[in-house]
Design an enzyme around this catalytic site. Structure first.
Site, PDB file in Angstrom:
ATOM      1  N   ASP A   1      35.285  -0.110  46.220  1.00  0.00           N
ATOM      2  CA  ASP A   1      35.249   1.347  46.301  1.00  0.00           C
ATOM      3  C   ASP A   1      35.335   1.883  44.871  1.00  0.00           C
ATOM      4  O   ASP A   1      36.397   1.842  44.251  1.00  0.00           O
ATOM      5  CB  ASP A   1      36.421   1.883  47.127  1.00  0.00           C
ATOM      6  CG  ASP A   1      36.260   1.618  48.625  1.00  0.00           C
ATOM      7  OD1 ASP A   1      35.647   0.590  48.980  1.00  0.00           O
ATOM      8  OD2 ASP A   1      36.756   2.426  49.427  1.00  0.00           O
TER       9      ASP A   1
ATOM     10  N   LYS B   1      31.054   7.845  50.020  1.00  0.00           N
ATOM     11  CA  LYS B   1      32.415   8.164  50.450  1.00  0.00           C
ATOM     12  C   LYS B   1      32.846   9.490  49.845  1.00  0.00           C
ATOM     13  O   LYS B   1      32.576   9.767  48.676  1.00  0.00           O
ATOM     14  CB  LYS B   1      33.348   7.026  50.005  1.00  0.00           C
ATOM     15  CG  LYS B   1      34.821   7.215  50.309  1.00  0.00           C
ATOM     16  CD  LYS B   1      35.602   6.000  49.835  1.00  0.00           C
ATOM     17  CE  LYS B   1      37.116   6.224  49.915  1.00  0.00           C
ATOM     18  NZ  LYS B   1      37.869   5.053  49.392  1.00  0.00           N
TER      19      LYS B   1
ATOM     20  N   LYS C   1      31.672   7.158  54.616  1.00  0.00           N
ATOM     21  CA  LYS C   1      33.121   7.031  54.771  1.00  0.00           C
ATOM     22  C   LYS C   1      33.816   8.316  54.340  1.00  0.00           C
ATOM     23  O   LYS C   1      33.940   8.575  53.145  1.00  0.00           O
ATOM     24  CB  LYS C   1      33.650   5.852  53.946  1.00  0.00           C
ATOM     25  CG  LYS C   1      35.171   5.670  54.022  1.00  0.00           C
ATOM     26  CD  LYS C   1      35.621   4.494  53.170  1.00  0.00           C
ATOM     27  CE  LYS C   1      37.140   4.404  53.083  1.00  0.00           C
ATOM     28  NZ  LYS C   1      37.591   3.267  52.239  1.00  0.00           N
TER      29      LYS C   1
END
Length: 333
Positions: free
Chosen positions: A163, A233, A269
């Site tokens: 991430d 995300k 996400k």
């Protein structure tokens, strides 16, 4: 989730190749991103609000709760994290409800890079992914060599997913090609150096609460996907404004349009601020209505959350027993 370096189908590869000129230089990338359709903020917020009013019946609610649990990236990202805390979180991810073995396991455990090896060992044989935040999370304020080293260290330790956070300063300054190149190089750093031909999946965090406009969120989404993001995300969970339904809807529409243009499917996400079962179900409805059930799996949609899991478990227990057990009947993270 598969971690083999993707070999795109012929059609998708040809479509992607046809878009190479978009990222040929800073001017071309700027023209493309600013040529994307503008976001109608009023219409976007109205649609997000409407989708949040959908009625979910008992059977569908039970399915949605289990699906949401299976989509959670169970997260601990604190300076006081210890190996013991990470192991306990992994145990909870494997068996979220010790009183009910039918409860599904979570999708991933998300930790700092120095805790990857601990999580990997604790999750052996579970099928749960280990996600590591990298690239000077959450600020993104570090040199590119440091960010790449951060990524490679996490991958070498066994991370299945990375991430990363974009450089919001560069993006807001209009230095789009710099951001593109950083994502592209981090994507390359996700490839394992053992010759296996596998790579960690890359989730690109925008920190949408700092991007100021919905148009910027759409531009960041396309920029990241063009650079090779496997997931886009919303947030780190470390700022005042994190995931919201309208912002998530922008991401969902972006991945829909990107697949239509390239044939490549990208996951989404939302992270930060999603704490209740009611909220999670609203997001699942949004995914279904915008993208269809093809995205309704942990492979393509995740929740970045920790406290959400406990509420889902309490609601699950209520559907099963008819009684609301309360927070004392679920483990504390």
């Amino acid at each position: 989730m598969p971690t083999t370096v993707p070999a795109y189908g012929k059609e998708a590869a040809e479509r992607l190749a046809s878009m190479a000129d978009v990222t040929a230089d800073d001017g071309a990338l700027r023209r493309f991103l600013h040529g994307l359709p503008g976001v109608d903020a009023v219409g976007l917020q109205a649609r997000a609000a409407t989708l949040g009013t959908r009625s979910i019946k008992t059977t569908a609610k039970a399915y949605a709760i289990d699906l949401a649990i299976s989509m959670i990236d169970l997260t601990t990202l604190e300076g006081a994290d210890t190996p013991g805390k990470v192991r306990a979180l992994c145990a909870k991810g494997i068996n979220p409800d010790p009183t009910d073995r039918t409860a599904p396991k979570v999708a991933a455990i998300c930790v700092y890079g120095d805790m990857v090896a601990t999580a990997k060992e604790a999750l052996t044989g579970s099928g749960i992914q280990v996600a590591a935040v990298a690239t000077a999370f959450p600020s993104g304020r570090a040199s590119l060599p440091v960010k790449l080293a951060d990524t490679r260290d996490a991958v070498a330790a066994g991370a299945d997913e990375i991430d990363m956070v974009i450089d919001r300063g560069a993006f807001l300054s209009g230095r789009y090609l710099d951001v593109f190149e950083e994502i592209r190089q981090v994507k390359e750093a996700c490839v394992r150096e053992d010759g296996s031909g596998t790579a960690a999946h890359l989730k690109v965090i925008f920190e949408t609460g700092e991007l100021q406009t919905y148009d910027n969120v759409r531009r960041a989404s396309w920029l990241a996907m063009l650079a090779g993001a496997d997931f886009i995300k919303t947030s780190t969970g470390k700022v005042a404004v994190n995931a919201t339904p309208p912002v998530t809807l922008v991401l969902l529409e972006a991945v829909r349009d990107f697949r239509a243009a390239t044939g490549v499917q990208v996951g989404v996400k939302p992270a930060g601020g999603i704490r209740t079962t009611k909220d999670a179900i609203k997001y699942l409805v949004m995914v279904n209505e915008t993208l269809g059930d093809e995205w309704l799996s942990p492979e393509w949609f995740r929740f970045g959350a920790s406290s959400l899991l406990n509420d889902l478990l309490m609601q699950r227990q209520k559907l099963s027993t008819g009684r609301y057990s309360g927070p004392d009947y679920v483990t504390v993270d």
